[in-house]
Scaffold this motif. Sequence first.
Motif, PDB file in Angstrom:
ATOM      1  N   GLU A  68       0.833  -1.178   0.000  1.00 29.25           N
ATOM      2  CA  GLU A  68       0.000   0.000   0.000  1.00 29.25           C
ATOM      3  C   GLU A  68       0.878   1.242   0.000  1.00 29.25           C
ATOM      4  O   GLU A  68       2.041   1.213   0.410  1.00 29.25           O
ATOM      5  CB  GLU A  68      -0.951  -0.001   1.201  1.00 29.25           C
ATOM      6  CG  GLU A  68      -0.270  -0.001   2.552  1.00 29.25           C
ATOM      7  CD  GLU A  68      -1.275  -0.046   3.695  1.00 29.25           C
ATOM      8  OE1 GLU A  68      -2.479  -0.186   3.443  1.00 29.25           O
ATOM      9  OE2 GLU A  68      -0.832   0.087   4.844  1.00 29.25           O
ATOM     10  N   ARG A  69       0.309   2.311  -0.473  1.00 32.31           N
ATOM     11  CA  ARG A  69       1.015   3.590  -0.505  1.00 32.31           C
ATOM     12  C   ARG A  69       0.023   4.648  -0.038  1.00 32.31           C
ATOM     13  O   ARG A  69      -0.670   5.271  -0.843  1.00 32.31           O
ATOM     14  CB  ARG A  69       1.530   3.917  -1.896  1.00 32.31           C
ATOM     15  CG  ARG A  69       2.473   5.108  -1.901  1.00 32.31           C
ATOM     16  CD  ARG A  69       2.964   5.455  -3.274  1.00 32.31           C
ATOM     17  NE  ARG A  69       3.927   6.542  -3.204  1.00 32.31           N
ATOM     18  CZ  ARG A  69       4.297   7.284  -4.239  1.00 32.31           C
ATOM     19  NH1 ARG A  69       3.780   7.054  -5.436  1.00 32.31           N
ATOM     20  NH2 ARG A  69       5.173   8.249  -4.091  1.00 32.31           N
ATOM     21  N   LEU A  70      -0.023   4.829   1.256  1.00 34.62           N
ATOM     22  CA  LEU A  70      -0.966   5.753   1.843  1.00 34.62           C
ATOM     23  C   LEU A  70      -0.549   7.176   1.532  1.00 34.62           C
ATOM     24  O   LEU A  70       0.637   7.527   1.598  1.00 34.62           O
ATOM     25  CB  LEU A  70      -1.047   5.533   3.357  1.00 34.62           C
ATOM     26  CG  LEU A  70      -1.537   4.134   3.770  1.00 34.62           C
ATOM     27  CD1 LEU A  70      -1.480   3.987   5.275  1.00 34.62           C
ATOM     28  CD2 LEU A  70      -2.922   3.863   3.233  1.00 34.62           C
ATOM     29  N   LYS A  71      -1.506   7.998   1.169  1.00 36.10           N
ATOM     30  CA  LYS A  71      -1.295   9.419   0.911  1.00 36.10           C
ATOM     31  C   LYS A  71      -0.298   9.668  -0.219  1.00 36.10           C
ATOM     32  O   LYS A  71       0.247  10.769  -0.340  1.00 36.10           O
ATOM     33  CB  LYS A  71      -0.835  10.142   2.184  1.00 36.10           C
ATOM     34  CG  LYS A  71      -1.841  10.061   3.322  1.00 36.10           C
ATOM     35  CD  LYS A  71      -1.347  10.791   4.565  1.00 36.10           C
ATOM     36  CE  LYS A  71      -2.346  10.647   5.703  1.00 36.10           C
ATOM     37  NZ  LYS A  71      -1.884  11.302   6.945  1.00 36.10           N
ATOM     38  N   GLY A  72      -0.002   8.629  -1.000  1.00 33.85           N
ATOM     39  CA  GLY A  72       0.875   8.816  -2.149  1.00 33.85           C
ATOM     40  C   GLY A  72       2.310   9.120  -1.817  1.00 33.85           C
ATOM     41  O   GLY A  72       3.033   9.653  -2.668  1.00 33.85           O
ATOM     42  N   VAL A  73       2.757   8.787  -0.614  1.00 40.00           N
ATOM     43  CA  VAL A  73       4.154   9.067  -0.241  1.00 40.00           C
ATOM     44  C   VAL A  73       4.839   7.757   0.128  1.00 40.00           C
ATOM     45  O   VAL A  73       5.266   7.015  -0.753  1.00 40.00           O
ATOM     46  CB  VAL A  73       4.227  10.097   0.896  1.00 40.00           C
ATOM     47  CG1 VAL A  73       5.684  10.425   1.228  1.00 40.00           C
ATOM     48  CG2 VAL A  73       3.489  11.374   0.501  1.00 40.00           C
ATOM     49  N   ASP A  74       4.898   7.443   1.447  1.00 40.00           N
ATOM     50  CA  ASP A  74       5.551   6.212   1.896  1.00 40.00           C
ATOM     51  C   ASP A  74       4.775   4.990   1.439  1.00 40.00           C
ATOM     52  O   ASP A  74       3.565   5.041   1.170  1.00 40.00           O
ATOM     53  CB  ASP A  74       5.630   6.193   3.425  1.00 40.00           C
ATOM     54  CG  ASP A  74       6.558   7.252   3.975  1.00 40.00           C
ATOM     55  OD1 ASP A  74       6.765   7.277   5.196  1.00 40.00           O
ATOM     56  OD2 ASP A  74       7.063   8.058   3.169  1.00 40.00           O
ATOM     57  N   SER A  75       5.507   3.880   1.383  1.00 36.35           N
ATOM     58  CA  SER A  75       4.864   2.628   0.991  1.00 36.35           C
ATOM     59  C   SER A  75       5.357   1.499   1.883  1.00 36.35           C
ATOM     60  O   SER A  75       6.487   1.522   2.379  1.00 36.35           O
ATOM     61  CB  SER A  75       5.187   2.295  -0.459  1.00 36.35           C
ATOM     62  OG  SER A  75       4.634   1.048  -0.845  1.00 36.35           O
ATOM     63  N   THR A  76       4.492   0.515   2.092  1.00 40.56           N
ATOM     64  CA  THR A  76       4.884  -0.704   2.791  1.00 40.56           C
ATOM     65  C   THR A  76       4.563  -1.915   1.924  1.00 40.56           C
ATOM     66  O   THR A  76       3.560  -1.929   1.197  1.00 40.56           O
ATOM     67  CB  THR A  76       4.175  -0.859   4.141  1.00 40.56           C
ATOM     68  OG1 THR A  76       2.761  -0.783   3.925  1.00 40.56           O
ATOM     69  CG2 THR A  76       4.586   0.216   5.109  1.00 40.56           C
ATOM     70  N   LEU A  77       5.434  -2.892   1.995  1.00 40.78           N
ATOM     71  CA  LEU A  77       5.252  -4.162   1.311  1.00 40.78           C
ATOM     72  C   LEU A  77       5.217  -5.247   2.384  1.00 40.78           C
ATOM     73  O   LEU A  77       6.100  -5.285   3.239  1.00 40.78           O
ATOM     74  CB  LEU A  77       6.396  -4.425   0.341  1.00 40.78           C
ATOM     75  CG  LEU A  77       6.399  -5.782  -0.391  1.00 40.78           C
ATOM     76  CD1 LEU A  77       5.259  -5.855  -1.391  1.00 40.78           C
ATOM     77  CD2 LEU A  77       7.738  -6.011  -1.096  1.00 40.78           C
ATOM     78  N   LYS A  78       4.195  -6.080   2.373  1.00 38.31           N
ATOM     79  CA  LYS A  78       4.051  -7.118   3.383  1.00 38.31           C
ATOM     80  C   LYS A  78       4.008  -8.502   2.741  1.00 38.31           C
ATOM     81  O   LYS A  78       3.445  -8.675   1.657  1.00 38.31           O
ATOM     82  CB  LYS A  78       2.768  -6.881   4.194  1.00 38.31           C
ATOM     83  CG  LYS A  78       2.758  -5.589   4.976  1.00 38.31           C
ATOM     84  CD  LYS A  78       1.459  -5.411   5.746  1.00 38.31           C
ATOM     85  CE  LYS A  78       1.444  -4.080   6.483  1.00 38.31           C
ATOM     86  NZ  LYS A  78       0.169  -3.845   7.203  1.00 38.31           N
ATOM     87  N   ILE A  79       4.583  -9.448   3.461  1.00 37.85           N
ATOM     88  CA  ILE A  79       4.513 -10.842   3.046  1.00 37.85           C
ATOM     89  C   ILE A  79       3.915 -11.622   4.214  1.00 37.85           C
ATOM     90  O   ILE A  79       4.406 -11.551   5.349  1.00 37.85           O
ATOM     91  CB  ILE A  79       5.903 -11.422   2.698  1.00 37.85           C
ATOM     92  CG1 ILE A  79       6.618 -10.544   1.682  1.00 37.85           C
ATOM     93  CG2 ILE A  79       5.744 -12.845   2.145  1.00 37.85           C
ATOM     94  CD1 ILE A  79       8.050 -10.994   1.394  1.00 37.85           C
ATOM     95  N   GLN A  80       2.837 -12.364   3.934  1.00 38.44           N
ATOM     96  CA  GLN A  80       2.166 -13.116   5.003  1.00 38.44           C
ATOM     97  C   GLN A  80       1.382 -14.265   4.404  1.00 38.44           C
ATOM     98  O   GLN A  80       0.406 -14.030   3.683  1.00 38.44           O
ATOM     99  CB  GLN A  80       1.229 -12.180   5.779  1.00 38.44           C
ATOM    100  CG  GLN A  80       0.489 -12.862   6.902  1.00 38.44           C
ATOM    101  CD  GLN A  80      -0.426 -11.918   7.661  1.00 38.44           C
ATOM    102  OE1 GLN A  80      -0.678 -10.790   7.239  1.00 38.44           O
ATOM    103  NE2 GLN A  80      -0.943 -12.367   8.784  1.00 38.44           N
ATOM    104  N   PRO A  81       1.766 -15.514   4.647  1.00 40.05           N
ATOM    105  CA  PRO A  81       2.962 -15.964   5.354  1.00 40.05           C
ATOM    106  C   PRO A  81       4.147 -16.119   4.401  1.00 40.05           C
ATOM    107  O   PRO A  81       3.959 -16.353   3.206  1.00 40.05           O
ATOM    108  CB  PRO A  81       2.531 -17.331   5.860  1.00 40.05           C
ATOM    109  CG  PRO A  81       1.601 -17.833   4.790  1.00 40.05           C
ATOM    110  CD  PRO A  81       0.896 -16.621   4.253  1.00 40.05           C
ATOM    111  N   ALA A  82       5.349 -15.999   4.930  1.00 42.09           N
ATOM    112  CA  ALA A  82       6.539 -16.090   4.089  1.00 42.09           C
ATOM    113  C   ALA A  82       6.872 -17.544   3.767  1.00 42.09           C
ATOM    114  O   ALA A  82       6.614 -18.457   4.564  1.00 42.09           O
ATOM    115  CB  ALA A  82       7.720 -15.425   4.789  1.00 42.09           C
ATOM    116  N   LYS A  83       7.451 -17.731   2.583  1.00 39.20           N
ATOM    117  CA  LYS A  83       7.947 -19.033   2.155  1.00 39.20           C
ATOM    118  C   LYS A  83       9.459 -18.933   1.932  1.00 39.20           C
ATOM    119  O   LYS A  83      10.001 -17.835   1.764  1.00 39.20           O
ATOM    120  CB  LYS A  83       7.271 -19.476   0.857  1.00 39.20           C
ATOM    121  CG  LYS A  83       5.794 -19.762   0.971  1.00 39.20           C
ATOM    122  CD  LYS A  83       5.255 -20.312  -0.343  1.00 39.20           C
ATOM    123  CE  LYS A  83       3.792 -20.715  -0.212  1.00 39.20           C
ATOM    124  NZ  LYS A  83       3.267 -21.273  -1.481  1.00 39.20           N
TER     125      LYS A  83
END
Lengths: 116, 108
Positions: A68-83
């Motif tokens: 996601e990229r909230l407010k068009g600035v910072d972004s987070t990338l999530k992995i769930q669950p990892a392999k």
Amino acid sequence: EAGVAQSPRYKIIEKRQSVAFWCNPISGHATLYWYQQILGQGPKLLIQFQNNGVVDDSQLPKDRFSAERLKGVDSTLKIQPAKLEDSAVYLCASSSLGQARNTEAFFGQGTRLTVV
Amino acid sequence: KNEVEQSPQNLTAQEGEFITINCSYSVGISALHWLQQHPGGGIVSLFMLSSGKKKHGRLIATINIQEKHSSLHITASHPRDSAVYICAVGTSGSRLTFGEGTQLTVNP
């Protein structure tokens, strides 16, 4: 000018755990990319944002990856669950996509993920 | 077949040698990028070009649009040039497609 910031630099997790990466692009850059680079290969695009909208997520494994990229600035990338096969360097890049299509992309230092 | 092919995959040179890394692509592009990646993982953009030739210090990049081919040259190579050099092409929507990279090792 500050570059693209990513954190953490390194992360080791066990398989089936969750992990999140953070990216702060260069100020004013509208376009943000997340790439996955497996050892010995070139980076592969996971997702591209234009401001806070998704432009291309065709290669994102959506069953386990989200971004996601909230407010068009910072972004987070999530992995769930990892392999185990998620072990790679995750690179964030940004560019100022304006009228010209040929814009240079600036890369962060990357987050090296090891899944054990 | 990958859309972007680089050669060689690995290159070892002695300090001072002239080095050439090649990149061929099979798609229409808006621009071609040469990138440098050091062992820590960070990537630095060296060149972005859509025609002709660019020079920066000891680095020279050329592109032939008709032949869909680009070369990166390093003159008077130095051990600090040791890195992975990646060719990437910009296609529609500013998406970059990357080659597999060339691992360069320059020995003193």
